[in-house]
Scaffold this motif. Structure first.
Motif, mmCIF file in Angstrom:
data_model
loop_
_atom_site.group_PDB
_atom_site.id
_atom_site.type_symbol
_atom_site.label_atom_id
_atom_site.label_comp_id
_atom_site.label_asym_id
_atom_site.label_seq_id
_atom_site.Cartn_x
_atom_site.Cartn_y
_atom_site.Cartn_z
ATOM 1 N N GLY A 1 -7.430 -2.885 -11.615
ATOM 2 C CA GLY A 1 -7.086 -4.138 -11.273
ATOM 3 C C GLY A 1 -7.496 -4.935 -12.185
ATOM 4 N N TYR B 1 0.852 -1.047 -0.065
ATOM 5 C CA TYR B 1 0.055 0.089 -0.034
ATOM 6 C C TYR B 1 0.728 1.237 0.038
ATOM 7 C CZ TYR B 1 -2.650 -3.993 1.403
ATOM 8 O OH TYR B 1 -3.339 -4.994 1.775
ATOM 9 N N GLY C 1 -7.977 0.615 0.051
ATOM 10 C CA GLY C 1 -7.322 2.027 0.318
ATOM 11 C C GLY C 1 -8.189 2.876 1.330
ATOM 12 N N SER D 1 -2.245 2.911 -10.214
ATOM 13 C CA SER D 1 -1.927 1.451 -9.784
ATOM 14 C C SER D 1 -2.376 0.624 -11.247
ATOM 15 C CB SER D 1 -1.926 0.902 -8.940
ATOM 16 O OG SER D 1 -1.990 -0.154 -8.726
ATOM 17 N N CYS E 1 -11.486 3.520 -8.922
ATOM 18 C CA CYS E 1 -10.877 2.039 -8.812
ATOM 19 C C CYS E 1 -11.720 1.175 -9.620
ATOM 20 C CB CYS E 1 -11.383 1.573 -7.263
ATOM 21 S SG CYS E 1 -10.421 2.491 -6.170
ATOM 22 N N THR F 1 -3.729 -4.928 -2.700
ATOM 23 C CA THR F 1 -3.051 -3.643 -2.934
ATOM 24 C C THR F 1 -3.612 -2.406 -3.045
ATOM 25 O OG1 THR F 1 -1.096 -2.757 -4.323
ATOM 26 C CG2 THR F 1 -2.773 -3.997 -5.588
ATOM 27 N N GLY F 2 -3.274 -1.200 -2.783
ATOM 28 C CA GLY F 2 -3.820 0.079 -2.721
ATOM 29 C C GLY F 2 -2.891 1.183 -2.021
ATOM 30 N N TYR G 1 -8.626 -4.135 -4.250
ATOM 31 C CA TYR G 1 -7.792 -2.946 -4.034
ATOM 32 C C TYR G 1 -8.400 -2.580 -2.435
ATOM 33 C CZ TYR G 1 -8.091 2.109 -3.362
ATOM 34 O OH TYR G 1 -7.766 3.494 -2.894
ATOM 35 N N ASN H 1 -8.040 -10.352 -6.680
ATOM 36 C CA ASN H 1 -7.438 -8.961 -6.788
ATOM 37 C C ASN H 1 -8.272 -7.946 -6.016
ATOM 38 O OD1 ASN H 1 -6.129 -6.735 -7.989
ATOM 39 N ND2 ASN H 1 -5.729 -7.758 -10.105
ATOM 40 N N SER I 1 -6.575 3.273 -9.515
ATOM 41 C CA SER I 1 -6.315 1.855 -9.426
ATOM 42 C C SER I 1 -7.014 0.947 -10.595
ATOM 43 C CB SER I 1 -6.662 1.489 -8.134
ATOM 44 O OG SER I 1 -6.995 0.052 -8.016
ATOM 45 N N THR J 1 -13.082 -4.581 -3.915
ATOM 46 C CA THR J 1 -12.692 -2.977 -3.607
ATOM 47 C C THR J 1 -13.256 -2.702 -2.193
ATOM 48 O OG1 THR J 1 -13.114 -2.658 -5.805
ATOM 49 C CG2 THR J 1 -12.694 -0.831 -4.288
ATOM 50 N N SER K 1 -12.164 -2.397 -11.837
ATOM 51 C CA SER K 1 -11.712 -3.720 -11.977
ATOM 52 C C SER K 1 -12.130 -4.384 -13.095
ATOM 53 C CB SER K 1 -12.426 -4.515 -10.869
ATOM 54 O OG SER K 1 -11.933 -3.940 -9.575
#
Ligand SMILES: Nc1ncnc2c1ncn2[C@@H]1O[C@H](COP(=O)(O)OP(=O)(O)OP(=O)(O)O)[C@@H](O)[C@H]1O
Ligand SMILES: [Mg+2]
Lengths: 261, 478
Positions: free
Chosen positions: B359, B312, B371, B328, B388, B340-341, B369, B367, B357, B401, B390
């Motif tokens: 993904g 992160y 945050g 990202s 975000c 991840t985020g 995110y 996957n 972001s 998310t 995806s």
């Protein structure tokens, strides 16, 4: 226009096709020759879009029987992209949205792939930009459409124009346009119809799938086919469209039922 | 069609080779003795050994975080090799002294270690297993007063700077892996950009894990003084082993008044095979401190490798008007998992942050995110925008998310947008019906999807990253 001794472009006999185990096309027949315009009409759910997609090679459908030939060559074993390169074009009833992919780069890749397969030179972005200007103006589209994501956030009518723009750059021998007229306002209908008329010539053919006589005032069909239950149950000339417009489908279906009985 | 998609995303890993090279490796396991040995191998000053031991003692009291949305077998920390270095007599003064096997390795990976052959305008620090083997363009950078060297050299040559900043953004108490890293880190990169200097070339570090069962624990520390600017790039690969390797890095960035740090990563650690055997556990703590007013820290990451990723990259927006950015792209395939985020802490007035972001999940991967946007009571006029998106390729993968928003100041504006799309049959059929084959279609759709992030990568890196995504996605169509 019906031309004497014209070459056969599409020949479909007794085509049977299913999706997820449900048979939708149950013996579909149609023959289309160079120069002709055909209209396919019929009630909702009768199999018009299914036929269009099977013709273009949609992988969800399985063909269980019959023949499907394009200029004398069977399409059965060809992938959709191979069919496109040969000159089959489907104008989608519901074009998909692809966020992030710019319309311009998509159109250029399609052009280079399809026209490249026919021996034309690849166009770089600048050359393509020049090339596409006249097509854009034919369809009354602004150049800003090229910068936008493919069909993403396009209005219903804009999506349909974009389909015909693709037809204009790919120059198909056979275009099957699935309800291109629905969602168009009156002016747009005129513009799109004029576009199709301009693109259509003696050596190619157009199949229009439509619910409305209105489109056929602008694009004059040589034949009209009525589809029901996954097959063509009646074929006539353009006067049939007027009759359908005033009387509906029921009488044709009745006629067909009594014939079957 | 789904087999077509499968084939497209099933590509062999091209950096998976192992270099036969004589190494100086310690026995497996972790103890105060191991830490003392690492420290003495590196001739470290006492204060640094003290820092390590404190971190280790703290680590012993901690437990592994359980909140990330990832599953992996329990890590046996006594079964890891904490120090492994290519055997060498002395530190390398020039490239010509570097082991030819190493040169070959990096050549194969496309990382030029030779300044004459180097990418024009990029200085590289190369870290192989536990140590930095070389840094290019050091002299040229020194003319500007810029320090760019391995962490070990920095400890030796610039102890005051290291002592001042080490652990100042990510204290060893921060989390389980930052504590572990602080105890056992072996090398990494240090850069220092003096006041008013605009770094004349991009700086980069390339990390390579070579030894099986070794861990890589490096530290990166970047200090940008008032009004300075630097663009930093990080890349990484590892050979293909059927065991897991742990990578637990710590990256600390500090930006003073009006300073600007741009940090880009292309992460391509070995991801394991299609059944999830092997691969790197990538548990990394990256944080930037916008200490001065009008400072800016921008993270861009392209995460394509590792079996499990947990990271992160964050910004602490302390200075008034400071700006934090996070761009990202995380691609997971097969059995890969990524959580991840970013975290954006708004503390100063009129601080701004932006999160984009993207993904991409394929195969059976997962996957997520995650945050956090946190606005403190004093952060008047803070603004955040998060987006975000995806994308799912196929039916067996997942995307999640988890946006956390904590706002303690009424004048703040926080916006969050999210979307999930799927490369499905209908999209592919649309491309096919225009003559474009599935492979090109997928690559076009993916490139379109990541465009908003890739435009923030330095040009050469963007080209690399595009190739890498292509590699992961190209293949024969079935
Ligand atoms: N996956 C499926 N499983 C079963 N039946 C399906 C499936 N997909 C479509 N159908 C059916 O196939 C039939 C034909 O659909 P099609 O879209 O071809 O109709 P259409 O003639 O184009 O209708 P419209 O005028 O409304 O566009 C419909 O009854 C539809 O519900
Ligand atoms: Mg339909």
């Amino acid at each position: 226009m019906i031309i004497k001794n014209a070459a056969t472009i599409l020949s479909v006999h007794n085509l049977v096709a299913s999706i997820d185990g449900t048979q939708i096309l149950k013996g579909f027949d149609i023959t289309v020759k160079a120069g002709e315009i055909h209209a396919i009409m019929g009630p909702n759910g009768s199999g018009k879009s299914t036929f269009s997609k099977v013709l273009a090679g949609h992988p969800s459908y399985t063909v269980d029987g019959g023949t499907l030939e394009f200029k004398g060559q069977s399409l059965m074993d060809l992938e959709p992209d191979e069919r496109a390169k040969l000159g089959v074009f489907l104008g989608f009833q519901y074009p998909v949205e692809v966020p992030g992919v710019t319309n311009g780069s998509f159109l250029r890749l399609a052009y280079n792939t399809v026209q490249g397969a026919r021996g034309k030179d690849e166009l770089d972005p600048l050359e393509f930009d020049d090339f596409i200007q006249s097509k854009l103006s034919l369809l009354g589209m602004d150049a800003s459409f090229l910068e936008r994501s493919l069909n993403d956030g396009f209005s219903g009518g804009e999506k349909k124009r974009n389909e015909i723009l693709q037809m204009a750059i790919l120059e198909p021998t056979l275009a099957i346009l699935d309800e291109t007229d629905s969602g168009l306002d009156i002016d747009a209908l005129r513009v799109v119809a004029n576009g199709v008329n301009t693109l259509h010539g003696d050596s190619d053919a157009v199949v229009l799938v439509t619910h409305y006589q209105r489109l056929l005032n602008y694009i004059e069909p040589d034949f009209i086919h009525v589809v029901d239950g996954g097959r063509v149950i009646k074929t006539g000339d353009k006067s049939l469209a007027h009759e359908l417009e005033s009387r509906g489908y029921e009488w044709v279906l009745d006629e067909n039922r009594s014939r079957a009985a | 069609m789904s087999t077509a998609i499968d084939n497209i995303v099933n590509q062999p890993y091209k950096a998976g080779f192992h270099t036969e090279i004589e190494t100086d490796s310690m026995a497996r396991g972790l103890s105060e003795d191991v830490i003392r040995t690492i420290s003495s191998k590196k001739n470290e000053p006492d204060w640094l050994l003290e820092f390590r031991l404190n971190a280790y003692r703290h680590w012993l009291t901690m437990t592994e975080p359980k909140w990330p949305n990832v599953r992996y077998p329990k890590i046996d920390f006594q079964d890891i090799i904490y120090y492994s270095a290519p055997k060498s007599k002395a530190t390398k003064k020039s490239m010509d002294e570097v082991d030819p096997e190493l040169l070959k390795t990096f050549e194969k990976l496309g990382i030029p270690m030779n300044e004459r052959a180097a990418l024009a305008g990029v200085a590289v620090d190369v870290v192989f297993d536990s140590v930095s083997v070389t840094t290019t363009y050091k002299e040229k950078l020194a003319e500007y007063g810029i320090i760019f060297c391995s962490f070990s050299e920095a400890v030796r040559d610039h102890p005051d700077l290291i002592k001042k900043y080490l652990g100042s953004v990510v204290p060893y108490t921060d989390n389980f892996y930052s504590a572990l890293n602080s105890a056992v880190f072996t090398d990494g990169s240090f850069c220092y950009i003096p006041k008013g200097v605009k770094c004349p070339m991009d700086l980069s570090t390339y990390f390579r894990i070579n030894t099986q069962d070794s861990g890589q624990f490096e530290r990166t520390l970047i200090v940008a003084e008032e009004g300075s600017q630097v663009c930093y790039l990080e890349g990484c690969t590892a050979p293909q082993f059927d065991t897991n390797q742990l990578h637990a890095a710590v990256v600390e960035l500090i930006a003073m008044d009006d300073a600007d740090i741009k940090y880009s990563t292309v992460q391509n650690w070995y991801a394991g095979d299609e059944n999830g055997v092997g691969g790197i556990f990538n548990f990394v703590t990256k944080r930037g401190l916008c200490k001065g007013k009008n400072s800016k820290i921008s993270w861009t990451q392209v995460e394509t490798g590792s079996a499990v990723t947990w990271k992160y990259p964050s910004c602490i927006l302390l200075g008034d008007n400071s700006v934090g950015e996070f761009y990202s792209v995380a691609l997971t395939n097969h059995m890969q998992q990524a959580d991840t985020g970013t975290k954006m802490f708004h503390i100063g007035k009129n601080t701004r942050s932006r999160i984009i972001s993207k993904g991409i999940s394929a195969g059976k991967s997962n996957n997520s995110y995650r945050g956090l946007v946190k606005v403190s009571p004093k952060a008047d006029g803070a603004r955040n925008y998060s987006q975000c998106d995806s994308m799912l390729i196929g039916d067996l993968c997942g995307a999640n998310t988890f946006p956390y928003i904590e706002v303690a100041n009424k004048s703040a504006t926080v916006e969050h947008e999210a979307s999930t799309s799927k490369i499905g049959e209908e999209q592919l059929f649309y491309f096919l019906s225009r003559g474009i084959d599935s492979e090109e279609a997928v690559s076009m759709i993916i490139n379109g999807f990541v465009r908003d992030v890739f435009m923030h990568l330095p040009m050469e890196f963007a080209v690399e990253a595009t190739k890498l995504l292509g590699l992961k996605l190209e293949g024969s169509v079935g």
